[in-house]
Design an enzyme around this catalytic site. Structure first.
Site, PDB file in Angstrom:
ATOM      1  N   ASP A 136      -1.432 -24.074  67.751  1.00 23.98           N
ATOM      2  CA  ASP A 136      -2.734 -23.775  67.144  1.00 23.98           C
ATOM      3  C   ASP A 136      -2.681 -22.387  66.493  1.00 23.98           C
ATOM      4  OD1 ASP A 136      -2.596 -22.660  69.767  1.00 23.98           O
ATOM      5  OD2 ASP A 136      -4.770 -22.361  69.791  1.00 23.98           O
ATOM      6  N   GLU A 156      -4.250 -21.922  72.568  1.00 22.21           N
ATOM      7  CA  GLU A 156      -3.927 -20.558  72.980  1.00 22.21           C
ATOM      8  C   GLU A 156      -4.865 -19.561  72.317  1.00 22.21           C
ATOM      9  OE1 GLU A 156      -2.011 -16.640  73.322  1.00 22.21           O
ATOM     10  OE2 GLU A 156      -2.544 -17.684  71.500  1.00 22.21           O
TER      11      GLU A 156
HETATM   12 ZN   LIG Z   1       0.268 -16.402  69.581  1.00 20.45          ZN
END
Ligand SMILES: [Zn+2]
Length: 387
Positions: free
Chosen positions: A76, A142
């Site tokens: 991501d 994340e």
């Molecule tokens: Zn990163």
């Protein structure tokens, strides 16, 4: 195809996947195909939780024996912001003058491409006879809340009997050149709100009221006055930073009944969350004396300070970096938090990836040379690790 070309080609394909957190954007499907073709067993798992978006994750492994080296990362990316501000499309994967542009180029699709290319090359060289196990632990969660990603994927893997010996996380650890920095730990992070309670009243009759702003200013001054520590062997000093003062009083003739200030603490390994809270509350109480009514509302935190202890794994990685880049990497604990804070509960983890200068910026980019160097470093680590 030679291996640097593989890393570059894969990085370009990954950059063309619009995987703005928490969207999968085709990035994990792309990796799934590449890793399956190379003989890894691939699992896709989606995690969800009330109040957060479901997120896709990927786990792939080849081999069944120890030692087990896991490459961790996230596909991501943060949003590109104003697309018109980019010199080259944020999801175009364009190459100009030896530089690859795109959101995620360094944070951290580029490093994932390097790790996959290095692994494929290693497997091609050793065939099915490779010793130990190599795996990929890749999340799509994340950059945002990080609740349906690595933390759950690690638990999921552990429940299935997966045991990791060492982890390389490909966050952009380097400051100016590939090889200058390895992250061997991270500071912890705590958020809180300082609340001072007074008594509301008319500004013309202050004797009938109690202004909480006085107490808030006194407590804030006290908490900013003295350092929390002087740093430790591997960490800089902890830091408390006020980020907002909130009274929200829309009128001019009212003494407010309550005043608040938010703060964040980045803390080193001198403290646990509990000892840090106790220290800060003790200082607040000393400043408050008997007159100021106050409390601190602490937000839950999953970010403790940690340090990966010196040992053979760090020595191996440092040795390879020196050999392949000519640089002596600094062992650093600076910067924000990363998924390493979850991984460290399962195995020693080091962070080594591309150069972080343009991460989260317009025109995020990496040179092709850096992709080649990082692939060569990962490839040599595999050689040494399984030697
Ligand atoms: Zn990163």
């Amino acid at each position: 195809m030679n291996k640097p070309a593989d890393a570059l080609a894969l990085a370009r394909e990954l950059l063309r996947c619009p995987s703005v957190t928490p969207a999968e954007g085709g990035a994990l499907s792309l990796l799934e195909g590449v890793l399956k073709d190379a003989g890894l067993g691939v699992r896709r798992v989606t995690f969800s939780e009330p109040g957060s978006a479901p997120v896709e994750n990927l786990y792939a492994r080849i081999g069944s024996a120890a030692p087990h080296l896991v490459f961790a990362g996230h596909t991501d990316v943060v949003p590109p912001g104003d697309g018109a501000a980019w010199s080259h499309p944020a999801f175009g994967g364009e190459i100009v003058d030896g530089t690859l542009y795109g959101r995620g180029a360094v944070d951290m699709k580029g490093a994932i491409a390097c790790a996959v290319a290095a692994t494929l090359d290693y497997l091609a060289a050793t065939g099915v006879k490779q010793k130990g196990s190599i795996s990929f632990l890749i999340t799509g969660d994340e950059e945002s809340v990080a609740v349906n990603g690595t933390v759950k994927l690690l638990k999921w893997a552990a429940e299935r009997g997966e045991v990791f010996d060492h982890c390389l996380l490909g966050e952009p650890s380097n400051v100016a050149a590939v090889g200058d920095t390895i992250k061997v730990g991270r500071r912890g992070s705590l958020n809180a709100t300082l609340v001072v309670i007074g008594k509301q009243g008319h500004v013309a009759y202050p004797e009938r009221a109690e202004n909480p702003v006085r107490g808030l200013v006194a407590l804030m001054s006290a908490l900013m006055a003295e350092p929390l520590d002087r740093g430790s062997e591997n960490f800089g000093p902890s830091n408390l930073e006020f980020t907002s003062i909130d009274i929200g009083n829309p009128v001019v003739n009212l003494i407010p009944g309550e005043a608040r200030a938010r703060f964040n603490v980045r803390f080193n390994d001198c403290h646990s969350q509990a000892s840090l809270k106790a220290l800060i509350e003790q200082r607040a109480q000393a400043a408050a004396g008997k007159h100021v009514r106050w409390r601190i509302d602490w937000e839950p935190s999953n970010a403790d300070a940690f340090l990966t202890k010196p040992g053979a794994f760090i020595d191996l990685v440092v040795g390879v970096i020196k050999e392949m880049t000519g640089r002596q990497p600094e062992l650093s604990t600076t910067g924000g938090t990363s998924d390493a804070r979850f991984i460290k509960n399962y195995c020693p983890v080091l962070e080594f990836g591309l150069v972080g200068q343009t991460m989260h910026q317009v025109d995020e980019r990496t040179t092709i040379d850096d992709l080649i160097t990082l692939t060569a470093v990962y490839r040599k680590i595999l050689d040494r690790y399984f030697a």
